[in-house]
Design an enzyme around this catalytic site. Sequence first.
Site, mmCIF file in Angstrom:
data_model
loop_
_atom_site.group_PDB
_atom_site.id
_atom_site.type_symbol
_atom_site.label_atom_id
_atom_site.label_comp_id
_atom_site.label_asym_id
_atom_site.label_seq_id
_atom_site.Cartn_x
_atom_site.Cartn_y
_atom_site.Cartn_z
ATOM 1 N N TYR A 131 0.840 -1.138 0.137
ATOM 2 C CA TYR A 131 -0.115 0.056 0.076
ATOM 3 C C TYR A 131 0.910 1.337 -0.127
ATOM 4 O O TYR A 131 0.257 2.406 0.141
ATOM 5 C CB TYR A 131 -0.961 0.064 1.045
ATOM 6 C CG TYR A 131 -1.959 -0.834 1.231
ATOM 7 C CD1 TYR A 131 -1.672 -2.514 1.232
ATOM 8 C CD2 TYR A 131 -3.346 -0.635 1.329
ATOM 9 C CE1 TYR A 131 -2.617 -3.309 1.269
ATOM 10 C CE2 TYR A 131 -4.285 -1.465 1.225
ATOM 11 C CZ TYR A 131 -4.000 -2.972 1.345
ATOM 12 O OH TYR A 131 -4.866 -3.720 1.232
ATOM 13 N N LYS A 198 4.606 -14.212 5.464
ATOM 14 C CA LYS A 198 4.887 -15.183 4.477
ATOM 15 C C LYS A 198 6.256 -15.263 4.470
ATOM 16 O O LYS A 198 6.692 -14.899 3.236
ATOM 17 C CB LYS A 198 4.056 -14.836 3.351
ATOM 18 C CG LYS A 198 4.089 -16.009 2.179
ATOM 19 C CD LYS A 198 2.993 -16.809 2.320
ATOM 20 C CE LYS A 198 3.378 -18.130 1.365
ATOM 21 N NZ LYS A 198 2.455 -19.324 1.556
ATOM 22 N N ASP A 231 -1.240 -17.975 4.908
ATOM 23 C CA ASP A 231 -2.371 -19.121 4.486
ATOM 24 C C ASP A 231 -2.693 -19.895 5.424
ATOM 25 O O ASP A 231 -3.903 -20.194 5.596
ATOM 26 C CB ASP A 231 -1.803 -19.672 3.112
ATOM 27 C CG ASP A 231 -0.269 -19.870 3.205
ATOM 28 O OD1 ASP A 231 0.277 -19.324 4.286
ATOM 29 O OD2 ASP A 231 0.359 -20.619 2.340
ATOM 30 N N ASP A 255 -5.603 -6.326 6.117
ATOM 31 C CA ASP A 255 -6.812 -5.724 5.485
ATOM 32 C C ASP A 255 -7.450 -7.005 5.213
ATOM 33 O O ASP A 255 -8.814 -7.039 5.455
ATOM 34 C CB ASP A 255 -6.429 -5.183 4.089
ATOM 35 C CG ASP A 255 -7.358 -4.428 3.492
ATOM 36 O OD1 ASP A 255 -8.555 -4.457 4.077
ATOM 37 O OD2 ASP A 255 -7.099 -3.799 2.356
#
Length: 361
Positions: A131, A198, A231, A255
């Site tokens: 972002y 991640k 995940d 988000d």
Amino acid sequence: MKDREHSITLIPGDGIGYEVSAAAQSCVDAIASLEGFIVIWDEQQAGGDAMREFGNVLPEKTLNSIRKSGVALKGPITTPIGKGFRSVNVELRQKLNLFANIRPAKSIVGASSRYSGIDIVVIRENTEDLYAGVGFEKGNGDTKQFINFVNKKRGTSITEDSAISLKIISSHASARIARFAFDYANQNARKKVTVVHKANILKYTDGLFLDVARRISRGHMSIEFDDAIVDNVSMQLVTKPENYDILLCPNLYGDILSDLCAGLIGGLGVAPSANIGEKCAVFEPVHGSAPKHEGKNDANPSATILSAAMMLKHIGEKKASARLEKAVLKTIREGKVVTYDLKPRKVSTTKEMTGEIIDNL
Ligand code: NAD
């Protein structure tokens, strides 16, 4: 300013923003008169309305009002997909350095959900990651130059028909949000912080976020700390949500996971949020402008009213905050005068539900 006189900037937003922010404003006015304090609203524009009036989606006048009052209540603002202006929401958070986004998701009796007993807080880094706003459009001269540079330096073969967004994770912003999460845990009697990442794939960026969170956690040994891959967390949140307390996330995962958490407690209509910086704070619902519902007077005002309750706590009106939150929870629990999304036998309008919340104060 007199004691117990609060200046608050109001940004109505657009779409259902007009209706839900008017609802929250009338609840704040009602609780202020019951609890004996004064709110002075300074209404300002952002988004499409501001563009039409001032030729700028985020006028300096709006930013200055928030800088001066230190606090704003904001309705959602539409961001055109893939074209037009950048997200006003993202720009507002960056310009005011609102680095921490707090998104609590707590089960509400009466809100229709497959789950009960959920009590999770997503703490999302709000200023960088994908972002950060550093993007390269497909086919642009700069993009071609950038692609050539990367291919040369890294031996990659990125093709010239690619578009690129940079994921930026800095050490200082990661430390700032990790400290914020642990301080929040201490101040709110929370037991555990899970950092979401991640880092197995994104070794540099997510690896840095994880390393910094680990380092900060060592200064807060009374709070349990663990880490989880994004995940896996997504799956675990729907199978074992009770395993989570605070989720400390970089911007994008925060988000996405906060919408997932809203789904665990009955949907976006009941999910509030706060954007906190060193100098100012902006309170807004997690949901967007839901354009399909604009002007229909059917949106659930609870998320914005609960955000207003978070705002009242932030400005020191703790009793008013608790009373307003309690009135929203009572209205939902009773289910007599609530909007369509809470699946009542008889559907009420935004205005009717707001009136019921005020009656329940
Ligand atoms: P959305 O949150 O606006 O709406 C998704 C769906 O959720 C709606 O169609 C509706 O069914 C339901 N919903 C949302 N709020 C509700 C409420 N208060 N009461 C009842 N039902 C409600 O998501 P979207 O459609 O993906 O986004 C619409 C626009 O909002 C986009 O332009 C997006 O960029 C913007 N947006 C803004 C913010 C913000 O201002 N902070 C946040 C998210 C999305």
